[in-house]
Scaffold this motif. Structure first.
Motif, PDB file in Angstrom:
ATOM      1  N   PRO A   1      58.650  84.448  37.140  1.00 21.38           N
ATOM      2  CA  PRO A   1      59.881  84.444  36.335  1.00 21.38           C
ATOM      3  C   PRO A   1      59.811  83.538  35.107  1.00 21.38           C
ATOM      4  O   PRO A   1      60.570  83.745  34.151  1.00 21.38           O
TER       5      PRO A   1
ATOM      6  N   TYR B   1      57.814  83.629  32.870  1.00 18.71           N
ATOM      7  CA  TYR B   1      57.328  84.382  31.714  1.00 18.71           C
ATOM      8  C   TYR B   1      58.189  85.608  31.416  1.00 18.71           C
ATOM      9  O   TYR B   1      57.737  86.570  30.813  1.00 18.71           O
ATOM     10  N   SER B   2      59.455  85.540  31.828  1.00 15.24           N
ATOM     11  CA  SER B   2      60.381  86.673  31.650  1.00 15.24           C
ATOM     12  C   SER B   2      60.579  87.043  30.192  1.00 15.24           C
ATOM     13  O   SER B   2      60.757  88.219  29.870  1.00 15.24           O
TER      14      SER B   2
ATOM     15  N   TYR C   1      65.971  87.492  30.506  1.00 10.30           N
ATOM     16  CA  TYR C   1      65.504  88.804  30.052  1.00 10.30           C
ATOM     17  C   TYR C   1      66.608  89.868  30.202  1.00 10.30           C
ATOM     18  O   TYR C   1      66.983  90.515  29.221  1.00 10.30           O
TER      19      TYR C   1
ATOM     20  N   THR D   1      65.044  85.037  35.211  1.00  8.71           N
ATOM     21  CA  THR D   1      65.017  86.495  35.009  1.00  8.71           C
ATOM     22  C   THR D   1      66.264  86.965  34.258  1.00  8.71           C
ATOM     23  O   THR D   1      66.214  87.958  33.542  1.00  8.71           O
TER      24      THR D   1
ATOM     25  N   LYS E   1      58.036  89.842  36.374  1.00 10.31           N
ATOM     26  CA  LYS E   1      58.995  88.730  36.355  1.00 10.31           C
ATOM     27  C   LYS E   1      59.473  88.365  37.754  1.00 10.31           C
ATOM     28  O   LYS E   1      59.922  87.250  37.977  1.00 10.31           O
TER      29      LYS E   1
ATOM     30  N   HIS F   1      56.438  93.745  31.913  1.00  7.61           N
ATOM     31  CA  HIS F   1      55.991  92.363  32.062  1.00  7.61           C
ATOM     32  C   HIS F   1      54.566  92.397  32.608  1.00  7.61           C
ATOM     33  O   HIS F   1      54.359  92.836  33.745  1.00  7.61           O
TER      34      HIS F   1
END
Ligand SMILES: [Zn+2]
Length: 289
Positions: free
Chosen positions: A130, A132-133, A82, A79, A126, A122
């Motif tokens: 997470p 795919y943050s 991001y 995370t 996330k 998101h």
């Protein structure tokens, strides 16, 4: 609801752009050592997109920033990519963030442009996903109301998945599934409903209802339409007074087809309903309707 083109930025490139900005050498090396896991997770997202089953992707435990999610990367590591290495304006990956924001042309895809785009959402939160943050396909431009109205959780069932503006079936964005009833009350009411074609699969229809409910669209559409309807009635009493009922109906039907209105937007839905409500287009609005 508005379909957007999938961001063209390469997912692995965006990951590396974030990682390369990490100042601490050991932390940076740890990210790079897990590059293969990230590539695998990108493939898993693509596979879930093909089968519209994002809900089935692996979830991280609630809280627990130190818990390992994959390889030697913790939830906090993922995370951070991001919040620390993409969002700040000084970071190279901020360019990607801005490009994704701009591509929506200001209109929020979840509510069909009621709200102006002000943030990235998101699609898979996330906190639970997470991995795919910083995945471009998971970052969707969004208005404040849609972003804050949505909880940090994501449904556990296929039918609970909101529409994915990049990756969902185009028919959800191109065919009508929002309708309205015009209520002969004082003041005149408009009730928006989710009514997908009966020929669509039950799970698809459930998903649309879930989206419609989660983003509070009946209420939000109603607020927008209430103000517009008052203007339509004022026009009917003024500049459109000389039109016959048939001409007024044609005017309403033509208004529904105005360029720029989404097929399921509040405005097209409202005008379409008015044009199909005989007592409305026959009324002169001089007295009680
Ligand atoms: Zn919105």
């Amino acid at each position: 609801m508005k379909q957007l083109s999938l961001p063209p930025q390469g997912a692995a490139d965006v990951f590396l752009s974030c990682v390369n900005a990490v100042p601490d050498q050991v932390t940076r090396a740890n990210y790079i050592a897990n590059h293969g896991h990230i590539v695998q997770s990108i493939s898993a997202y693509s596979a879930a997109s093909a089968s519209k089953s994002w809900y089935g992707l692996p979830r991280a435990a609630w809280g627990q920033a130190d818990a390992i999610v994959v390889g030697s990367l913790s939830k906090g590591n993922l995370t951070d990519l991001y919040t620390s290495y993409m969002v700040p304006s000084t970071m190279p990956a901020r360019v990607t963030y801005d490009e994704i924001m701009v591509a929506a042309n200001g209109k929020c895809p979840f509510c069909g442009g009621i709200g102006l785009v002000s943030t990235l959402d998101h699609y898979l939160p996330k906190s639970a996903f997470p991995l795919y943050s910083v995945l471009p396909a998971n970052l969707v431009p969004c208005c404040k109301d849609c972003n804050t109205g949505k909880s940090g959780t994501f449904g556990l069932q296929r039918a609970q998945q909101p529409l994915h503006p990049y990756l969902d079936d185009p028919k959800f964005f191109n065919e009508r599934w929002v309708h309205a009833h015009v209520e002969n009350t004082n003041p005149i009411g408009l009730q928006f409903i989710c009514a997908p074609p009966q020929t669509w699969q039950p799970v698809e229809r459930e998903r649309l209802l879930s989206h419609f409910t989660d983003y509070n669209l009946a209420y939000r559409y109603g607020v927008q339409a209430g103000a517009e309807l008052a203007k339509v009635i004022d026009s009917r009493k003024g500049s459109l007074k000389s039109l016959s009922p048939a001409s007024f109906q044609a005017y309403l039907a033509e208004s529904a087809m105005s360029p720029g209105f989404d097929v399921n937007g509040w405005n097209r839905t409202m005008y379409y309903a008015l044009a199909n409500t005989p007592w409305f287009y026959n009324a002169d609005f001089e007295g009680p309707v």
